[in-house]
Write a protein that holds these residues in place. Structure first.
Motif, PDB file in Angstrom:
ATOM      1  N   THR A   1     -27.126  13.727 -68.757  1.00 16.35           N
ATOM      2  CA  THR A   1     -28.232  12.830 -69.081  1.00 16.35           C
ATOM      3  C   THR A   1     -27.749  11.390 -69.215  1.00 16.35           C
ATOM      4  O   THR A   1     -28.372  10.467 -68.688  1.00 16.35           O
ATOM      5  N   LEU A   2     -26.637  11.213 -69.916  1.00 23.35           N
ATOM      6  CA  LEU A   2     -26.099   9.867 -70.104  1.00 23.35           C
ATOM      7  C   LEU A   2     -25.533   9.288 -68.819  1.00 23.35           C
ATOM      8  O   LEU A   2     -25.379   8.079 -68.693  1.00 23.35           O
ATOM      9  N   THR A   3     -25.225  10.125 -67.864  1.00 23.35           N
ATOM     10  CA  THR A   3     -24.734   9.663 -66.573  1.00 23.35           C
ATOM     11  C   THR A   3     -25.896   9.322 -65.640  1.00 23.35           C
ATOM     12  O   THR A   3     -25.849   8.340 -64.911  1.00 23.35           O
ATOM     13  N   THR A   4     -26.936  10.116 -65.667  1.00 25.55           N
ATOM     14  CA  THR A   4     -28.061   9.937 -64.751  1.00 25.55           C
ATOM     15  C   THR A   4     -28.896   8.705 -65.081  1.00 25.55           C
ATOM     16  O   THR A   4     -29.359   8.018 -64.169  1.00 25.55           O
ATOM     17  N   ALA A   5     -29.077   8.416 -66.348  1.00 25.45           N
ATOM     18  CA  ALA A   5     -29.942   7.300 -66.741  1.00 25.45           C
ATOM     19  C   ALA A   5     -29.524   5.972 -66.108  1.00 25.45           C
ATOM     20  O   ALA A   5     -30.347   5.313 -65.465  1.00 25.45           O
ATOM     21  N   PRO A   6     -28.268   5.540 -66.221  1.00 27.77           N
ATOM     22  CA  PRO A   6     -27.916   4.265 -65.586  1.00 27.77           C
ATOM     23  C   PRO A   6     -27.878   4.337 -64.061  1.00 27.77           C
ATOM     24  O   PRO A   6     -28.055   3.322 -63.391  1.00 27.77           O
ATOM     25  N   LEU A   7     -27.670   5.534 -63.509  1.00 27.94           N
ATOM     26  CA  LEU A   7     -27.680   5.663 -62.056  1.00 27.94           C
ATOM     27  C   LEU A   7     -29.082   5.500 -61.491  1.00 27.94           C
ATOM     28  O   LEU A   7     -29.271   4.940 -60.414  1.00 27.94           O
ATOM     29  N   MET A   8     -30.067   5.998 -62.213  1.00 27.07           N
ATOM     30  CA  MET A   8     -31.438   5.973 -61.713  1.00 27.07           C
ATOM     31  C   MET A   8     -32.184   4.691 -62.061  1.00 27.07           C
ATOM     32  O   MET A   8     -33.242   4.424 -61.502  1.00 27.07           O
ATOM     33  N   LEU A   9     -31.656   3.872 -62.955  1.00 25.70           N
ATOM     34  CA  LEU A   9     -32.343   2.650 -63.352  1.00 25.70           C
ATOM     35  C   LEU A   9     -32.636   1.724 -62.176  1.00 25.70           C
ATOM     36  O   LEU A   9     -33.792   1.298 -62.010  1.00 25.70           O
ATOM     37  N   PRO A  10     -31.667   1.411 -61.297  1.00 25.59           N
ATOM     38  CA  PRO A  10     -32.001   0.529 -60.175  1.00 25.59           C
ATOM     39  C   PRO A  10     -33.022   1.139 -59.219  1.00 25.59           C
ATOM     40  O   PRO A  10     -33.857   0.435 -58.649  1.00 25.59           O
ATOM     41  N   ILE A  11     -32.981   2.439 -59.055  1.00 23.69           N
ATOM     42  CA  ILE A  11     -33.925   3.109 -58.161  1.00 23.69           C
ATOM     43  C   ILE A  11     -35.326   3.047 -58.762  1.00 23.69           C
ATOM     44  O   ILE A  11     -36.301   2.776 -58.054  1.00 23.69           O
TER      45      ILE A  11
END
Length: 77
Positions: free
Chosen positions: A58-68
């Motif tokens: 969860t903590l990895t996915t959140a910043p990855l998906m923010l720009p998208i």
């Protein structure tokens, strides 16, 4: 222990950003017409299967998906 898990999630997220995984996810996402929230769930599920920790995924996915999410204009409400 909780601080170590949160730190591991943030560090792993930064490693994925530096290795351009975000750009790869973005190129895959442009080819697929999917709700960004559903896509974030799918990315988190894949990372969860690879790592084994729900908190880190969860903590990895959140910043990855923010720009998208910003690019697609997803509303917070």
């Amino acid at each position: 222990m909780i601080i170590l898990i949160i730190g591991a999630g943030g560090a792993f997220s930064q490693v994925l950003k530096e290795s351009n995984v975000t750009e790869y996810i973005r190129t895959v996402a442009t080819g697929i017409q999917m709700n960004p929230l559903l896509m974030a769930f799918c990315v988190a599920a894949i990372i969860r299967l690879a790592i084994g920790s729900a908190t880190v995924s969860t903590l990895t996915t959140a910043p990855l998906m923010l720009p998208i999410a910003q690019q697609t204009g997803t509303s917070r409400s």
